[in-house]
Write an enzyme that holds these catalytic residues in place. Structure first.
Site, short mmCIF file in Angstrom:
data_model
loop_
_atom_site.label_atom_id
_atom_site.label_comp_id
_atom_site.label_asym_id
_atom_site.label_seq_id
_atom_site.Cartn_x
_atom_site.Cartn_y
_atom_site.Cartn_z
N HIS A 44 0.88 -1.18 0.00
CA HIS A 44 0.00 0.00 0.00
C HIS A 44 0.92 1.23 0.00
O HIS A 44 1.76 1.38 -0.89
CB HIS A 44 -0.92 -0.10 1.22
N HIS A 79 -2.29 -1.96 -9.67
CA HIS A 79 -3.28 -1.37 -8.78
C HIS A 79 -4.52 -2.25 -8.80
O HIS A 79 -4.88 -2.79 -9.84
CB HIS A 79 -3.63 0.05 -9.23
N ASP A 116 2.72 5.72 -6.49
CA ASP A 116 3.97 5.61 -5.74
C ASP A 116 5.20 5.51 -6.63
O ASP A 116 6.33 5.59 -6.13
CB ASP A 116 3.92 4.38 -4.82
#
Ligand code: ACO
Length: 435
Positions: A268, A307, A363
Site C-alpha cells: 500500500h 493497482h 507511488d
C-alpha cells in the site's frame, strides 16, 4: 420496461429467487434466503480481499479504474491539482463543496490553530530509539493523542467529531516533522502560523538556525499538489481499516493510527519507499532489462506498478510526472529518474505487464520527487499519511452519519475440524504441526 432484479435458480432444490438490484447491485444478505433446507444457514458471498464487494455507499470519491478517472466530490483530480491548495481540497472532501474565499480563510485559520502538539506528546516522542522508523513513530504518536483528547470518545456529537478532525489535520505535519527531527537528533521546530500548510511543514522539518524559514515556492507548491493527489482514494486498504475500526465507535485518533498502520505496508503506501530501494538495487539503466526478467520469472514485484482498481494509467501518476519536471528545474534531475523512465518504458511494452494491465501507480514517481526535494526515503510513507488523514476522516464522518452502518464484522467459511473431544495428554500421539 426491464425489471431491476436478478432471478437466481438454486440447482440443488430447483427453487427460484428474485433478488432486487439497487444501483445495479445486490445486497449479499438477500442471498441468505437461498437454503437447501430449513437447517441450512443460507448462501453467503465469499470474497477474501473484497475483490467484488462494496462495503459502503459513499459520496466522496469516484474512481473509474478502466478509464483512469479520479474525482473528489465530482471534481476531476486534474482540475483540483491545477487550481486548488491542499487545505481547499480538504475542505471540499469534508464539507462536500468547495469553499468561498471567506470560508477558506476561516478554515485555514482553524487548522492553523491546531498545529501545536501537547508538550507531553514531545516527551512521548523522546522515548523512541534514535533509529526508529518515522512511520512507526507517527502511528504510535497519533494513537497517543487519544490519551490527551478525552472528548474524542464522544463520537456521537458532530461538534466534538469535527473538533477532533481539525486537530488531527492540524497536528499530523507537526508529529511527522518531530518524528523526523527525532531520528536525526535535531531539536524540534514549533509551527509557524504565518506559513501555508506545506510551507509550515517544510519549516518544521528543515529550519536550522535561520530566524525565519523561507520555503522555495515551487517546491512548496509541488508538495501541496502531491498532498492533493494523496488526499483520498475511496475504499482502499487503509480507508477500509479506518471504517472498520471506526465502526466499533473507537475514537478518531486510534482509528487514524490503525489506518496509518495499514498504509505503512509495502503493498500500500509503503510502496513509495520500496520503489527507491528497487531503483537502488537496479543501480543503472543497463540493468533494467535483467531486473524486469527477474520479476517476470517470479522473483519479487515491480514496486510502484499495478493497482487493484486502475487497470489503465493511474491519473495521479500522470500529474506526478508533470510535477516532477517542475521540481527538477529547482533541484536538478534525480539520477534515479533515468532508471525509472527506462523501467516504465520496458514494462509498458512487455507482454507480461500489458496482459496483467500493470501500469505505474501513484507511488512510482512520488519517491523520486520526494528524494529530489531532500526527503529521506523513510519519510515517504509519512508524506502519504499526512494528506490521506483528510480522506480517512471524511470517510469516518460519513460512516458515523450513515444510518445503515453497523459494526464491521465479516463472516467466514469455516473449513476446520468438526466437533471432537478432549484427549488427555498421556493419550495424545505427536502430530506434525504446520504453520
Ligand atoms: N509486479 C509484477 N507483477 C505484478 C505486480 C507487480 N507490481 N502487481 C501485480 N502483479 C501480477 C501478480 O503477480 C498477478 O500475476 P498472476 O495473475 O500471474 O498471478 C497479477 O499481476 C495480478 O496481481 P494481483 O496481486 O492479483 O493484483 P491485486 O489487485 O491483488 O494487487 C497491488 C494490487 C497490491 C497493488 C499489486 O499490483 C502490487 O503488489 N503492486 C506492487 C506494490 C505497489 O506498488 N503498491 C502500491 C499500490 S498503490 C497504493 O496503495 C497507494
Amino acid at each position: 420496461m426491464s425489471k431491476e432484479t436478478l432471478t437466481v435458480t438454486d440447482n440443488r432444490t430447483g427453487r427460484q429467487y428474485e433478488i432486487p438490484l439497487t444501483h445495479g447491485n445486490i445486497r449479499t444478505m438477500d442471498l441468505r434466503q437461498i437454503k437447501e433446507d430449513a437447517e441450512d444457514f443460507g448462501v453467503m458471498g465469499y470474497d477474501p480481499a473484497f475483490l467484488n464487494t462494496a462495503s459502503c455507499q459513499s459520496n466522496i470519491t469516484f474512481i473509474d479504474g478502466d478509464k483512469g478517472i479520479l474525482r473528489y466530490r465530482g471534481y476531476p483530480i486534474e482540475e483540483l491539482a491545477e487550481n486548488c491548495t491542499f487545505l481547499e481540497v480538504a475542505y471540499l472532501l469534508l464539507n462536500k463543496e468547495l469553499p468561498t474565499a471567506a470560508q477558506l480563510q476561516e478554515w485555514v485559520d482553524l487548522v492553523k490553530h491546531h498545529t501545536m502538539i501537547h508538550e507531553s506528546t514531545k516527551t512521548f516522542l523522546e522515548g523512541f530509539r534514535y533509529d526508529s522508523h518515522p512511520m512507526s513513530m507517527l502511528i504510535s504518536s497519533v494513537a497517543a493523542l487519544s490519551t490527551i483528547y478525552h472528548d474524542a470518545r464522544n463520537i456521537a456529537d458532530p461538534i466534538v467529531r469535527r473538533r477532533n478532525v481539525v486537530r488531527l489535520i492540524g497536528k499530523m505535519p507537526t508529529i511527522a516533522a518531530y518524528a523526523y527531527r527525532h531520528s536525526l537528533g535535531y531539536p524540534y521546530v514549533y509551527p509557524d502560523n504565518d506559513l501555508s500548510y506545506t510551507e509550515n511543514f517544510m519549516n518544521m522539518l528543515w529550519r536550522m538556525v535561520e530566524p525565519k524559514y523561507v520555503a522555495n515556492p515551487i517546491l512548496a507548491r509541488a508538495l501541496d499538489i502531491l498532498f492533493i493527489l494523496h488526499a483520498d482514494h475511496e475504499q482502499n486498504c487503509s480507508t477500509n481499516v479506518m471504517r472498520s475500526v471506526g465502526s466499533s465507535q473507537a475514537d478518531p485518533f486510534v482509528s487514524t493510527a490503525a489506518a496509518a498502520a495499514a498504509l505503512s505496508g509495502p503493498l500500500h503506501g509503503g510502496a513509495n519507499e520500496e520503489v527507491l530501494r528497487m531503483l537502488d538495487e537496479i543501480g543503472t539503466r543497463d540493468n533494467v532489462r535483467a531486473f524486469v526478467d527477474k520479476v517476470k520469472a517470479g522473483h519479487g514485484k515491480l514496486m510502484g506498478f499495478g493497482h487493484r482498481v486502475y487497470k489503465n494509467y493511474d491519473p495521479r501518476a500522470r500529474i506526478i510526472k508533470w510535477t516532477a519536471e517542475q521540481v527538477f528545474q529547482v533541484t536538478g534531475k534525480n539520477p534515479k529518474l533515468e532508471i525509472a523512465l527506462e523501467l516504465e518504458k520496458i514494462a509498458l511494452d512487455d507482454e507480461y505487464f500489458v496482459k496483467r494491465k500493470l501500469y505505474p501507480n501513484v507511488d512510482f514517481y512520488s519517491g523520486i520527487i520526494y528524494q529530489a526535494m531532500g526527503f529521506d526515503p523513510a519519510m515517504f510513507t509519512v508524506l502519504f499519511a499526512i494528506p490521506r488523514t483528510v480522506g480517512w476522516l471524511a470517510q469516518w464522518e460519513e460512516l458515523i452519519a450513515d444510518p445503515e452502518q453497523k459494526i464491521a464484522r465479516p463472516r467466514q467459511v469455516y473449513l476446520g475440524q468438526g466437533e471432537r473431544h478432549f484427549v488427555p495428554m498421556e493419550k495424545r500421539a505427536a502430530q506434525r504441526v504446520s504453520a
